[in-house]
Design an enzyme around this catalytic site. Sequence first.
Site, PDB file in Angstrom:
ATOM      1  N   SER A  56       0.833  -1.201   0.000  1.00 41.38           N
ATOM      2  CA  SER A  56       0.000   0.000   0.000  1.00 41.38           C
ATOM      3  C   SER A  56       0.867   1.250   0.000  1.00 41.38           C
ATOM      4  O   SER A  56       1.899   1.313   0.659  1.00 41.38           O
ATOM      5  CB  SER A  56      -0.908   0.032   1.227  1.00 41.38           C
ATOM      6  OG  SER A  56      -1.636   1.253   1.267  1.00 41.38           O
ATOM      7  N   HIS A  77      -7.452  -3.443   4.693  1.00 39.77           N
ATOM      8  CA  HIS A  77      -6.869  -2.092   4.607  1.00 39.77           C
ATOM      9  C   HIS A  77      -7.641  -1.277   3.566  1.00 39.77           C
ATOM     10  O   HIS A  77      -8.046  -0.131   3.811  1.00 39.77           O
ATOM     11  CB  HIS A  77      -5.391  -2.190   4.228  1.00 39.77           C
ATOM     12  CG  HIS A  77      -4.776  -0.895   3.772  1.00 39.77           C
ATOM     13  ND1 HIS A  77      -5.033  -0.347   2.534  1.00 39.77           N
ATOM     14  CD2 HIS A  77      -3.901  -0.053   4.378  1.00 39.77           C
ATOM     15  CE1 HIS A  77      -4.359   0.782   2.387  1.00 39.77           C
ATOM     16  NE2 HIS A  77      -3.666   0.986   3.499  1.00 39.77           N
ATOM     17  N   ASN A  78      -7.865  -1.869   2.390  1.00 39.12           N
ATOM     18  CA  ASN A  78      -8.559  -1.159   1.329  1.00 39.12           C
ATOM     19  C   ASN A  78     -10.022  -0.908   1.675  1.00 39.12           C
ATOM     20  O   ASN A  78     -10.598   0.106   1.295  1.00 39.12           O
ATOM     21  CB  ASN A  78      -8.458  -1.938   0.019  1.00 39.12           C
ATOM     22  CG  ASN A  78      -7.077  -1.840  -0.609  1.00 39.12           C
ATOM     23  OD1 ASN A  78      -6.090  -1.570   0.084  1.00 39.12           O
ATOM     24  ND2 ASN A  78      -6.988  -2.076  -1.892  1.00 39.12           N
ATOM     25  N   GLU A 118     -10.066   1.963   3.894  1.00 40.93           N
ATOM     26  CA  GLU A 118      -9.785   3.101   3.013  1.00 40.93           C
ATOM     27  C   GLU A 118     -11.057   3.577   2.313  1.00 40.93           C
ATOM     28  O   GLU A 118     -11.307   4.788   2.220  1.00 40.93           O
ATOM     29  CB  GLU A 118      -8.734   2.665   1.989  1.00 40.93           C
ATOM     30  CG  GLU A 118      -8.368   3.667   0.924  1.00 40.93           C
ATOM     31  CD  GLU A 118      -7.430   3.036  -0.095  1.00 40.93           C
ATOM     32  OE1 GLU A 118      -7.748   3.104  -1.304  1.00 40.93           O
ATOM     33  OE2 GLU A 118      -6.397   2.475   0.303  1.00 40.93           O
ATOM     34  N   LYS A 127      -4.344  -6.747   3.553  1.00 38.43           N
ATOM     35  CA  LYS A 127      -4.344  -5.656   2.560  1.00 38.43           C
ATOM     36  C   LYS A 127      -5.760  -5.388   2.057  1.00 38.43           C
ATOM     37  O   LYS A 127      -6.148  -4.233   1.842  1.00 38.43           O
ATOM     38  CB  LYS A 127      -3.432  -6.023   1.383  1.00 38.43           C
ATOM     39  CG  LYS A 127      -3.450  -5.012   0.219  1.00 38.43           C
ATOM     40  CD  LYS A 127      -3.088  -3.598   0.685  1.00 38.43           C
ATOM     41  CE  LYS A 127      -2.726  -2.677  -0.478  1.00 38.43           C
ATOM     42  NZ  LYS A 127      -3.779  -2.481  -1.460  1.00 38.43           N
TER      43      LYS A 127
END
Length: 465
Positions: free
Chosen positions: A133, A191-192, A195, A188
């Site tokens: 990222s 995480h997105n 986000e 990940k």
Amino acid sequence: MKSEFGLFGLGVMGKSLTRNLANNGFTVSMFNRHIKGLEEHVAINFKNEHTELTNALAFDNLEAFVKSIQTPRKIMLMVNAGKTIDYVIADLLPYLSKGDTLIDGGNSNYKDTKERSLYLKSKYIYFIGVGVSGGEEGALKGPSIMPGGSKETYDAVAPFLEAIAAKDKANLPCCTYIGPEGSGHFVKMVHNGIEYAEMQLLAEVYDILRTNENTPTDIANILESWQPLANSYLLEITIDILRKKEHNEWLVDKIMDKAGNKGTGNWTTIATAELGVPSSLIASALFARYTSFYKSDRVQLNTLYNKQTTKPSITTKDVYDAYQFARIINHHQGIKLIAVASKTFKWHINLSEVARIWTNGCIIRSSFMEELVEVLRETDSILNHSAIVKQVNLLKPKVNNAVAQCVLAEIPIPCISESINFFNGLTTANSPANIIQAQRDYFGAHTYQRIDDETEAFHHTKWIN
């Protein structure tokens, strides 16, 4: 001479990571496919454009590329997620040797990563899925890196990954061993998802403030005043976006209000449903993007229903407090999703370490994330932490007012409103779910448990005589 590391795929991220590796003293072999008239001599042209790549080896021949790397080879794949990864693996296999390692640095689905790892293990090739990222700039200057695979495989590639990663405040790399196969790409993915919600929250803040007759520059100044207490990378870039002008007019006002997505928000929403975790802000943010894409429908229905948005009776401080409240809920939900996945799949993820590697290099880095490093050393549910409890209790009356006023003003705030709905549901000791379970038993004989039966047995009632 042979290189220490191979990088396959010279798109935006691949190019930046190659330069990052070279800047950290590694000799790199780089490969990009050759398509006549479309992609020709990409690697050699890229090498010639940057002095740090003087010692790099450039190829558009796959066999020559693989043979140029020291054995056991370490090759990072920076290509589109999905079937492309499988095609690349199939193309590489004839040239690989026992004990070589492939590193998938794309946004692959964690389930696919598990399958690829098992398949390559049968070929005596190591495989590790690595979430990266930070975008183009992060990949060049130092991204946050989330590797998942066997510990032995991670240890072999760690010197490369940790060298190119961003550094936290203690100068430690924002790269850590996440856990077994699939865990890195899962983290990940979440995480997105976080986000997505963080971006939507800022969009909602922007919408409230512009409805209160603030110009983009006014809104940028307001957001800038929030930075001492609520700074984040996304807040910083939103300020820059709002101040950008083109021909003396705000560029943001010229951008079509249709938000796209590349799939990780979808996957996170699917995963949260599969694991039974209510990460509702991520889902709300995803569906807000879907709604935005129906531009013609929105324009038509706006006229049909004579939609009249009015100024909300709300202070800038209330907007700030609502934003902060919703961010706490978003982070709670995302981290809870990782915690449940870790327990379900026996990944043994260190949540504090995940927060630590998210303090720099990545898109969701923030001052709040820095606080969570310490919070998650004590609990895997941040809403249980005393400092968070105190903060939430202070913010709750403000978010209540903000949501009420926005509903009255007909301003859509799906994530801010969902944050308080979720919180109210999570803090309700006696929910109305008993009626739902009774309904299920009525039409489907799904049974129910009784609060007056300590055996926790399941009961069925014949509801009509």
